[in-house]
Scaffold this active site. Structure first.
Site, PDB file in Angstrom:
ATOM      1  CB  THR A 109      38.183  50.991  37.524  1.00 31.90           C
ATOM      2  OG1 THR A 109      39.354  51.229  36.737  1.00 31.90           O
ATOM      3  CG2 THR A 109      37.814  52.253  38.279  1.00 31.90           C
ATOM      4  CG  ASP A 120      41.509  36.680  34.775  1.00 33.86           C
ATOM      5  OD1 ASP A 120      41.556  37.898  35.043  1.00 33.86           O
ATOM      6  OD2 ASP A 120      41.780  35.779  35.592  1.00 33.86           O
ATOM      7  CE  LYS A 124      44.419  37.084  37.513  1.00 31.15           C
ATOM      8  NZ  LYS A 124      43.460  36.093  38.032  1.00 31.15           N
TER       9      LYS A 124
END
Lengths: 370, 370
Positions: free
Chosen positions: A96, A224, A228
Site C-alpha cells: 500500500t 514525492d 525519496k
C-alpha cells in the site's frame, strides 16, 4: 540455513500488489502466503495450522471457496498477532502507500515479523518513526527491506547501503527521481533536437498518457521526490527530520496552488496553466543560451548536510540531460569512484518493476531467515 | 540468525587484496580472519582455538610477532581442511586471479566453506567447472558470491540475478566491460567534440598512464571481456561452454599477434602498431559518416543464444557513446523494462572499487550464515 517454512502476509492488491502476487506465484522457495488483506476483505489460512495457504496466482478464486477464513478489514495489530503466532518466521509485505499501516511497522518488527515494502511513507516521515522502525527491527531480530521506495526495481538503496557499509565516503547523490517529471522535462527541453511544445501542453499530454497522478499537482509539488531524497539522505547518514525540512521547489504556480483537488479544481488548474507558459519558456531559454537544459532533480550534498529538490541546469552531454522517456537516473559521487559517479538508470515507476524490487527483497529476506 | 562466530580465510594481498584487508578492518561484525595466504607465506591463527585472529589492518606487523602460525605456501586442500575444522562456519575470500585456486572451489564448497571472490577464472572457464562449483555449493550448503568478477563494485551480477530470480525475461545485455578499451575508444572517437589522435598514440598514452596491462595485447585481444560475457550469459541461462566458444574480435593486427610477450616483443609491438593506424582511422571515419562512433562492446542476445565481443557503432546521443574516462556501462534489456534498458555505469576496475564488491559480498554472506 535450515529450511523451516516461512509465513507471509500481504497487504494491498492494487497495481503493485497484483504484479507482486503474480511474481510470487512463480518464485521458487516462496514463503507460504497465509494472509492477504485488501481494503474490504482479509483472507487468512485457517488457524491453528496456518494451512491451506492462499494460492498467490489464484487468490480471487480461492476467496470464493470454503477453505480460507474470510473477515473484513483487520486492524494492523490483529494482522501482527496472526502472523506472530504462525509456526515459523513471518514476513509482512506492505504493497500500500498507507501512512497508517507504516506507523504500525514497529508493532510488527518487535514481534519478530520482517517487513518488505515499496511504501515510502514509513521511511520518509518524521525521523522518530524511522528510528523507531530500525530500533524495533533490532529488538525483534527482524529485517526491513524497502528497495522499491526509491527508483522502484532499480538497485538504488542496495547500492547506497553497499557503499556505506564497505566504508566508502558518499559525497553527493544527485538524480531524477520522478518518472513523471523526467518525461515532462525530457519532452519540454530535449538535449538533442529541439521542441517547440509549450509547458502546459506537455503537462496535458503527460496527463492524457496516464503519466501523472489524477491531479498533476501531486507530481508538480515535488513532495514525492522530497520523500525519496529523505530516504536516501538518511541512509547516507544525515538526520533529516522530515521531507519538508529542506527546500522543495514547487512547479505549481502559487496562483493555482489553492484550487481544490476536486475534478473541477483540476480542470480549472489545467485551463489556467497556459498563463504560466512564458515563465517556463524563459527558464528553458536561459539554460539554452548557456548550451544547457533544465531538469527537475533532487540532490544531497552529504558533507554540507544540504538536501534540495528543484530545477537545475545541466550540460547537454551529461547523463542527466540525455535521459529518455520517463526514466529515472541516480548518480552516486563517492571518494572511491572519484570524478565519474556510479550511475543507475532506467524505469523508476510502474507495477511490474516496482513489484520486482519487492520480490527481490523478499527473496533476500527469506534467504536470511532460513 | 544466531550470532555464532564466522571464520575467514583470505588468499592474495595484491592491489585488490590490500584494499580488501583495509576495508575488512573497518567492517562492523567482520568475521574472524584466521588465515591469510600470499604466494610465499601463509599466516594462520593457531589451532585448535583458531585464536588469536589475524589483525586485518596490521597483518604485516603481526606476521613478525610470535602469536601466529607461519608456514610457506599451502596447497588449497590444506587451506580447505584448516578452514573446515574451524569451530563455526567458514568463508574463503580469493583475491587472486589464479585459475588453479579457482579449480579447487568445489573442494572448499563441499566442505561447507563459502566462497567470495573477484577472480573471474572459475566462472568463465569450462562449463563443467561452473556446474561443479554450483553443485558443490548446494551439496555443502555453502554460498558463492562473485559480484566483482564483472564490473568490479558496480551492481551488475546482483541486478541480473534479481531480474532472473523475480521472473523477468532478459532479452539482451550489452555494454562496455573493459576500462582499458573504454578509455581507448572514448579518447580515439569521442562522442562530443573531436579528436585527431592516431590509434597507436592513444594506445601508447593508455600504456603510459598504467591503464593497460604491461602487454597491451592482453587488453586488445578481448579475452578479458569474453570472460565477463561468459559469466553474464551463464547467469542469464545460456550454457556457454567456454569463453572461446563465441566470436571475439581481436584488436591485435594479425601480423603482430605472434610477437613474443617479452619486453622486446612488447616494444616491437608498440613500434609497429602505427602501421595499422590507417585501418582504425577508416573504421572511425565510416562510423562518423553515419553520425556514429565506434565502441568495443560485448553483447548477449539471450533468445538467439548469441554472444559476441567486438567493435560496434552507436548513435552519438546513446549512453554507450557518451561514456567518460575508463568507465564501464552495462545495459539490461528486459521484458519488464521495455524499450529503455536498466543501465549501470561507473568505474569497473581499480583496487578500491573491486574490493568494495568483495566486501559487500562478504557482508551478505555473513548475514546469510548467521
Amino acid at each position: 540455513m535450515s529450511a523451516s517454512p516461512i509465513y507471509l502476509g500481504v497487504v494491498g492488491v492494487g497495481g503493485v500488489g497484483t504484479a507482486f502476487l503474480s511474481q510470487l506465484a512463480r518464485l521458487p522457495n516462496a514463503p507460504k502466503l497465509v494472509l492477504l488483506a485488501r481494503s474490504s476483505q482479509t483472507l487468512l489460512a485457517p488457524t491453528p495450522a496456518y494451512s491451506p495457504a492462499i494460492p498467490a496466482a489464484d487468490w480471487a478464486t480461492a476467496a470464493a471457496g470454503p477453505s480460507l477464513t474470510k473477515t473484513g478489514a483487520l486492524p494492523a495489530e490483529e494482522i501482527a498477532s496472526y502472523l506472530a503466532s504462525a509456526p515459523g518466521r513471518a514476513i509482512l509485505v506492505d504493497n500500500t502507500s498507507d501512512i497508517n499501516l507504516a506507523r504500525q511497522y514497529p508493532t510488527f518488527l518487535k514481534k519478530g515479523i520482517s517487513i518488505v515494502t515499496p511504501n515510502k511513507k514509513g521511511f520518509s516521515d518524521d525521523l522518530s518513526l524511522w528510528k523507531d522502525i530500525f530500533a524495533s527491527a533490532a529488538e525483534g531480530k527482524a529485517l526491513v527491506y524497502h528497495e522499491s521506495t526509491v527508483g522502484a526495481g532499480l538497485p538504488v538503496l542496495s547500492t547506497l547501503k553497499d557503499l556505506v557499509a564497505t566504508g566508502d565516503e558518499v559525497t553527493r547523490i544527485e538524480g531524477v527521481f520522478s518518472g513523471t517529471l523526467s518525461f515532462l522535462f525530457n519532452t519540454f527541453a530535449p538535449a538533442s533536437g529541439s521542441s517547440d511544445a509549450k509547458w502546459s501542453a506537455v503537462v496535458a499530454q503527460a496527463k492524457e498518457l496516464g503519466y501523472t497522478e489524477p491531479d498533476p499537482r501531486d507530481d508538480l509539488n515535488g513532495m514525492d521526490v522530497a520523500r525519496k531524497l529523505t530516504i536516501l539522505a538518511r541512509l547516507a547518514g544525515l538526520e533529516v527530520s522530515s521531507p519538508d525540512s529542506f527546500p522543495i521547489e514547487s512547479l505549481i504556480p502559487s496562483e493555482l496552488a489553492s484550487l481544490p483537488s476536486s475534478a473541477d479544481g483540476i480542470a480549472e488548474f489545467m485551463k489556467r496553466l497556459p498563463d504560466f507558459d512564458a515563465q517556463m519558456a524563459s527558464i528553458k531559454d536561459t539554460a539554452e543560451k548557456e548550451g544547457k537544459v533544465v531538469r527537475y532533480v533532487g540532490s544531497i550534498d552529504v558533507a554540507a548536510k544540504n538536501v534540495k529538490v528543484g530545477l537545475q541546469t545541466f550540460e547537454k552531454d551529461s547523463a542527466i540531460a540525455g535521459l529518455k522517456g520517463s526514466d529515472n537516473i541516480i548518480s552516486f559521487y563517492t571518494k572511491r569512484y572519484g570524478a565519474n559517479p556510479l550511475i543507475v538508470q532506467g524505469a523508476g515507476a510502474g507495477g511490474d518493476v516496482t513489484a520486482m524490487g519487492v520480490s527481490a527483497d523478499l527473496i533476500k529476506v527469506v534467504q536470511r531467515l532460513q
